[in-house]
Structures are given as structure tokens and as C-alpha cells.
Design an enzyme around this catalytic site. Structure first.
Site, PDB file in Angstrom:
ATOM      1  N   GLU A 145      30.716  87.522  22.134  1.00 48.68           N
ATOM      2  CA  GLU A 145      30.734  86.235  21.450  1.00 48.68           C
ATOM      3  C   GLU A 145      31.271  86.446  20.035  1.00 48.68           C
ATOM      4  OE1 GLU A 145      28.007  82.271  20.611  1.00 48.68           O
ATOM      5  OE2 GLU A 145      27.009  84.171  21.057  1.00 48.68           O
ATOM      6  N   GLU A 152      19.313  83.463  28.049  1.00 48.27           N
ATOM      7  CA  GLU A 152      20.739  83.659  27.772  1.00 48.27           C
ATOM      8  C   GLU A 152      20.955  85.085  27.302  1.00 48.27           C
ATOM      9  OE1 GLU A 152      24.085  82.192  24.546  1.00 48.27           O
ATOM     10  OE2 GLU A 152      22.698  80.692  25.365  1.00 48.27           O
TER      11      GLU A 152
END
Length: 693
Positions: free
Chosen positions: A627, A622
Site C-alpha cells: 500500500e 484487513e
């Protein structure tokens, strides 16, 4: 079990359906005894079929026990298995494919568990009473994404695992095991034959078992010779999916097409991203298995040799449930239009028991029956087709036109080179065959196949790798971008940069040509929001006139249960997500990648906007480019692999709700490692907005 094309054996970023979610080594210690009531569990028997073995196309299913999955070998429930087989027989199926679990069957190099052989024989007896033949798959180190490693293969000195494809001792023990199983069931009238493994490359690749093509072909030769010796005259195959046809690794295509009784191929239009790339009911999606049958036949040297589609199936992860029956019917009819098709064996009989954890989400809904044995619409569709084909056996049309395939071409590495022209002919009303270029002057061969017209494509060969060094995603936003395997978009001859996605938020047509709604795995993740969005539902994923895509989260005031993803939090919000149809592969040809976009992101407590890359089919790896977790700090995160950890760089951002540019630069280091550099900047233009309602 994908990828356009699939990754190399050393590329752990692309993990297919059958790569491991967990590793089990050893055996279950407990066994069960049949009760007197269980002995009568199969009293009901459907009427015997009269034409099964005379069908032009045989129909079967990959059996998945509804109660205990294939842990059933250690937790035997005769009553449940008998009921499952009743379900299967009620559809008109004539055979099942079953999975032995290698680590349980052969925990020691010189020992086979007797109670498992007893249960195998009993399963064949139960199948016999329902007129079902049984194909027995043996060396299953990988099934449904879980690895099962026989303990005797593991060195207790350094943990190294013997290479099951090349190690002479391992191969000799495999041959011995085939003999032991055949001694018990080889003469059983319902034993169809051996399937060597369930895609053994997905066992070999994650465990670092390398093999040259010559070694892979030699492994097939040695094992098939043993199969014929211990169980002569049966159907012996090696269950293989698309992967070897996309890579020059493990086996030659000629070897695959000539070893064993016939070739057994697993055609998954979802794992190869064909459904996602072309659309669920597109010609490319519904005729994908047909394409593979004709492709395989081009490599046959025996013109009477059969092709067995030993696995195919579809999940709601890949398409709307309403489209599945239509996709299924079209796919089956397209396959039946191929001569020399032995049979179609669907994956699978029953949905995976939801009490079992750790499988890829789509494994739980691939059945023709629900886990509690209710017939699903897809099961009704297949039942109807079987009955129709029994009344009126399908006739395969002659394929007088053939596409010419260069012998040295990897036929489905770049879909635009050969796959797309095949489908274009289908759309135009021509059902093409495939012929190798080396056989285009063999008039006897062409006549035997009924081929009268050859189409040679004007293929533009790729230039040297040094001419194509960098690719870019000018992303118009997104909360989920899969990163593993790159589809076939050819670079311009003199370009140093090639833009793959840009300007996709002009209208819904351009949006849906480049992006899929929701996550790659469905609607749920590990938070309290459930993703919604489709071509007809734009409440949470919608375009603004200025070319901005908005993903909106809204609070709900009713009980919608819990998320299907761990830790199974209660659903409190509806939100939106999109993920790119285009995948990427960092390799020698394209060692440098840029993924970037312009975003407005909320930072209020409880919000969780993200722009990220993940493995094409499972996690890890990932890479989080954007974010926010409820405040004004952006998290740049990298999770390297299953044994690694998170690397985090946290940056304070002034007013995240204003437009900012987020960028990742990815560079290949070696066959297993990449460098990722993250950047935050003021935008040149705006693309995507997150909203919390």
C-alpha cells in the site's frame, strides 16, 4: 448472509451477511398514532386471487418496508406499509415473511410491548385485504447484518449474554414470548405460522454462544413443541441458510430435516461464492437452489415432507444487472423442477432505504422494487413467471437417477466432491436426486421416490492433516484478495506445498477463471476513484503480451457524483481492481499460507495502489501487503478486529515503480489468532503493474 466452506463458530475472520455491522440493545421509546387520513391509505385493493392456496408452488417475498425498514415497528407508517403491500400483491404473490425485532418486542423477560403486538395484528389485517398470508419470524437477534440484543439477556454485572440456545431461563422466556404473540394473532386467518428466527446462528456466533449439535436439535424440539401448542396446525419452521450444511456445528443435518412442519432453507448462490466461482449464468449458479432442495430431501424420513426456499436473491454486487432477470428465471424454473417444493419466498420486496447507513452494500439493491417503489426488471420477471405458473402449473420430472451421498460427508464443504458431479449430470441432461448411502439398500424407499439408478462417486478421502500443511498464492497481482473461507481444491497426497493461483495472466480466459473484476462489494471504496472493468471493458484492467496485468487510473473531467462508501468523496478518477475467486481459510488442515506477488507501483501524490486481504464478506479483518499513499513508502498494515486497531510497519522503498516482490506469511496460532509476517524483496519474475494517467 459465505464461504467455501464457511468458517467455524470461533473463526471471526469470515463474517456472513447476517453477522453484525452494529449491535443495538434496548427499545425505541416513541410510538406513533394513526391519523384519520392514514386510516384510509389502503382503499385500493387488487382483485382477489382465486388459486393461491392451490398452487403447486407458492410464491412470496420477504417484506422489507420501504420507508423505515423494520424500524417501522417503532416508527409506524400505515400508509407506506399499505402501499408496499399493494406493490407485493400486484406481482401475484400469495404470502410475505416478516421480521419482528426481538429487542424491541421483548425488552424485558416478562414484558412484551403491547403497541408492537397491535401493529403486528394491524399488519396482518392489511395483508388480509390483499389476500397475503404472513409468516412471522420471531427471535430476530440478527437481521441484514445488524444485531438486536434483548436487554434482559445481558448481565449488568459482567456484560455476559445468556446463551439463547442452551440457557434454560432464556429458552423458557422464548417459549413464553411465542405464547404471547400467538395469543394475539394465532387465530388470524392470514397467520401462516412461526419462523423461529432469521438464521439464529448468525446471532449466536459473533456473541460467543456455543451449542453442541445435540443442544441445537433439542432447542428446535422444545421451541417447535411450543409453537404447535400455542398455534396448532400452522406452518412452523426455522429459517436456516447453507452454513449448518457446511459445518458439523449447532444442528445435525438429520435434525434440521425432521424438525418443524417443513425445512425452510435460505439458498444464496452469492454468499456461498458459487456465482463468483462458476459464473453468473452457469449451471452451478442457476441450479444452486435446486441442488439444496434435493440434498435436503435425502435426509427426510417423511417422504411427504416439504422444502421451503424461504430466502433466495441476487445483487449487482455479484453479477451484472443485465444478467439478473435471466438468472432469476432459470433459478426459479430449476427449483420448480423439484417435487415436494412448498414455495419460493424471494429476498426481498423493496430496496433498503439508502438513508439508513452501515449495511453491507448489496443489502441496498436486493429488492423487486426500488426504494421509491418502482418495479425493477427482476420484479417483472417474477411477475411473469407467477402468471405463467398459474395458467400452466409446472410439473416436476421424475428423478430416476440419484447421486449417493456418504452419511458422514459434509456435502458442500468441498464443492468438487459432490456439488460439481451433481451439476455435471444436469449439464448432461439428467436431473439427479440425492440418496444417503445408508438407504441405498432400502428398495421400498427407493421405489417410493421413483429412483431406479444409483451413482456412487469415487471419492478420494482427504489424508491426515499433517500431510497438508502449507498452501501458497503465487499471486499475479491484485488490488483486492478476499481472505476467509477456502474453496475445495484438494491437495496432492504427498505435497507439502500446494499452489492455488499462478500463471493467471496468460490471457483473458485464464485471468477471468481466477479473478473477478472490481471489488468484492462493487465499484466504490473510500477514495475518489470508481472501479471499472469487465470481460468487455479493458480500459482500466488489461493484459500485456509479456504476461503482466495492468490496473490503470485516469482522471475524469465530468461530474460522476460521490462514492457510495463513507466518507462519500466526489469521484475524480476511473480505475481498475480485481479480486481473487479463490478464498483461503487458515485452519488446522492448512495452518500456513503464503500470499505473494511482483508489482510495479506508482508513488506520485494522489495515487493509492494496494495489494491486500480482507474478510470474505465484510470488514474487518484487513491485511495490506502493498500500500503506497503518494510517496515512496510501503505500508504493511494489519487491522485485527472490530475492537482492535491498526498495526503498521512502514518501509522506504527504492524506486517503487520498478519490480519488487511483496509477500505475506500467515500462520495459525489458535482458533482465533494468526501470525502475519510481511516481506519485501527483489522479484524473481514480474506480474502486475499499476499506472496513473
Amino acid at each position: 448472509m459465505p464461504q467455501l466452506p464457511a468458517a467455524s463458530p470461533h473463526d471471526r475472520s469470515a463474517i456472513d451477511r447476517r453477522r453484525f455491522l452494529g449491535v443495538t440493545a434496548g427499545t425505541a421509546a416513541a410510538s406513533t398514532l394513526l391519523s384519520s387520513t392514514a386510516a384510509h391509505a389502503d382503499a385500493h385493493q387488487p382483485p382477489p386471487p382465486t388459486r393461491f392456496r392451490h398452487r403447486r408452488v407458492r410464491f412470496g417475498v420477504n417484506y422489507v418496508p420501504s420507508r423505515n425498514w423494520w424500524f417501522s415497528w417503532s416508527d409506524w407508517d400505515r400508509r407506506s406499509i399499505a402501499a408496499d403491500l399493494d406493490d407485493i400483491a400486484s406481482l401475484g404473490m400469495d404470502h410475505i415473511r416478516i421480521m419482528l425485532i426481538w429487542s424491541e418486542l421483548q425488552p424485558n423477560a416478562t414484558y412484551v410491548r403491547g403497541e408492537l403486538l397491535d401493529r403486528l395484528e394491524e399488519l396482518l389485517d392489511l395483508a388480509d385485504r390483499r389476500h397475503l398470508d404472513v409468516q412471522v419470524t420471531v427471535f430476530n437477534g440478527a437481521v441484514s447484518g445488524v444485531l438486536f440484543v434483548p436487554p434482559y439477556l445481558i448481565s449488568n454485572g459482567n456484560g455476559e449474554i445468556r446463551n439463547v440456545l442452551t440457557d434454560p431461563v432464556a429458552i423458557e422466556r422464548e417459549q413464553w414470548l411465542l405464547g404471547q404473540v400467538a395469543e394475539r394473532i394465532g387465530r388470524h386467518r392470514r397467520f401462516m405460522g412461526f419462523d423461529l428466527s432469521n438464521e439464529i446462528h448468525w446471532f449466536a456466533i459473533p456473541l460467543g454462544m456455543n451449542a453442541t449439535q445435540a443442544q441445537g436439535d433439542a432447542w428446535h424440539t422444545a421451541l417447535f413443541d411450543t409453537c404447535e401448542k400455542v398455534a396448532p396446525g400452522k406452518i412452523h419452521v426455522s429459517g436456516i441458510d447453507h452454513w449448518p450444511w457446511q459445518n458439523n456445528a449447532y444442528w445435525t443435518r438429520h435434525g434440521l430435516a425432521t424438525s418443524g412442519t417443513m425445512i425452510a432453507n435460505h439458498t444464496w448462490a452469492g454468499w456461498t461464492q458459487v456465482i463468483q466461482r462458476y459464473g453468473s449464468l452457469s449451471t452451478s449458479s442457476t441450479h444452486y437452489s435446486e441442488f439444496f432442495i434435493e440434498l435436503i430431501k435425502a435426509f427426510h424420513t417423511d417422504l411427504d415432507r416439504k422444502v421451503w426456499i424461504e430466502e433466495t436473491g441476487v445483487s449487482t454486487v455479484w453479477m451484472d444487472a443485465a444478467d439478473i432477470p435471466s438468472w432469476t428465471e432459470r433459478s426459479i424454473r430449476a427449483m420448480a423442477d423439484c417435487t415436494d417444493l412448498f414455495g419460493i419466498t424471494w429476498w426481498d420486496s423493496h430496496d433498503l432505504n439508502p438513508k439508513l447507513s452501515g449495511y453491507v452494500n448489496l443489502e441496498y439493491d436486493l429488492g423487486l422494487f426500488t426504494n421509491d417503489r418502482k418495479l425493477k426488471p427482476i420484479g417483472k420477471t417474477i411477475r411473469s413467471i407467477i402468471a405463467e405458473f398459474d395458467r400452466h402449473p409446472p410439473k416436476a420430472p421424475q428423478r430416476a437417477t440419484a447421486l449417493v451421498l456418504p452419511d458422514d460427508m459434509i456435502p458442500v464443504q468441498n464443492f468438487s466432491d459432490f456439488f460439481d458431479p451433481f451439476m455435471k449430470l444436469v449439464d448432461e441432461g439428467t436431473r439427479p436426486a440425492v440418496v444417503l448411502q445408508s438407504r441405498t439398500t432400502d428398495t421400498t424407499y427407493l421405489a417410493a421416490r421413483g429412483i431406479e439408478h444409483l451413482i456412487t462417486l469415487q471419492l478420494t478421502r482427504r489424508l491426515p492433516m499433517t500431510r497438508h500443511t502449507r498452501r501458497t498464492f503465487l499471486i499475479a497481482g491484485g488490488t483486492s484478495i478476499t481472505a476467509a473461507a477456502l474453496g475445495g481444491i484438494r491437495a496432492a497426497a504427498a505435497a507439502t506445498w500446494e499452489t492455488l493461483i499462478d500463471g493467471s495472466f496468460t490471457n483473458y480466459a485464464t485471468l477471468e477463471s481466477a479473478w473477478n473484476y472490481r471489488y468484492p462489494w462493487g465499484s466504490d471504496h473510500n477514495g475518489s476513484a470508481r472501479m471499472y472493468g469487465s470481460s468487455s471493458d479493458h480500459n482500466h484492467v488489461y493484459l500485456e503480451s509479456s504476461g503482466v496485468l495492468t490496473l490503470k487510473a485516469a482522471r475524469i473531467n465530468w461530474d460522476e457524483g460521490t462514492s457510495t462508501a463513507d466518507p462519500h468523496l466526489p469521484i475524480r478518477y476511473h480505475s481498475g481492481a480485481v479480486h481473487a475467486k479463490q478464498h483461503i481459510l487458515v485452519n488446522d488442515q492448512f495452518p500456513n499460507w503464503e500470499v505473494k506477488g511482483e508489482f510495479q507501483a506508482p508513488s506520485a501524490r494522489g495515487t493509492w495502489p494496494a495489494f491486500w486481504l480482507t474478510g470474505a464478506d465484510t470488514w474487518p479483518p484487513e491485511s495490506d501487503i502493498l500500500e503506497y499513499k503518494g510517496d515512496a513508502r510501503n505500508w504493511f498494515n494489519t487491522y485485527r478486529n472490530a475492537s482492535g486497531g491498526w498495526s503498521n510497519t512502514i518501509v522506504n522503498v527504492s524506486n517503487p515503480g520498478s519490480w519488487h516482490g511483496y509477500r505475506a506469511w500467515i500462520t495459525k496460532v489458535n482458533n482465533t489468532d494468526v501470525d502475519i509476517h510481511y516481506y519485501l524483496r527483489d522479484p524473481a519474475k514480474s506480474f502486475m503493474r499499476f499506472e496513473a494517467g
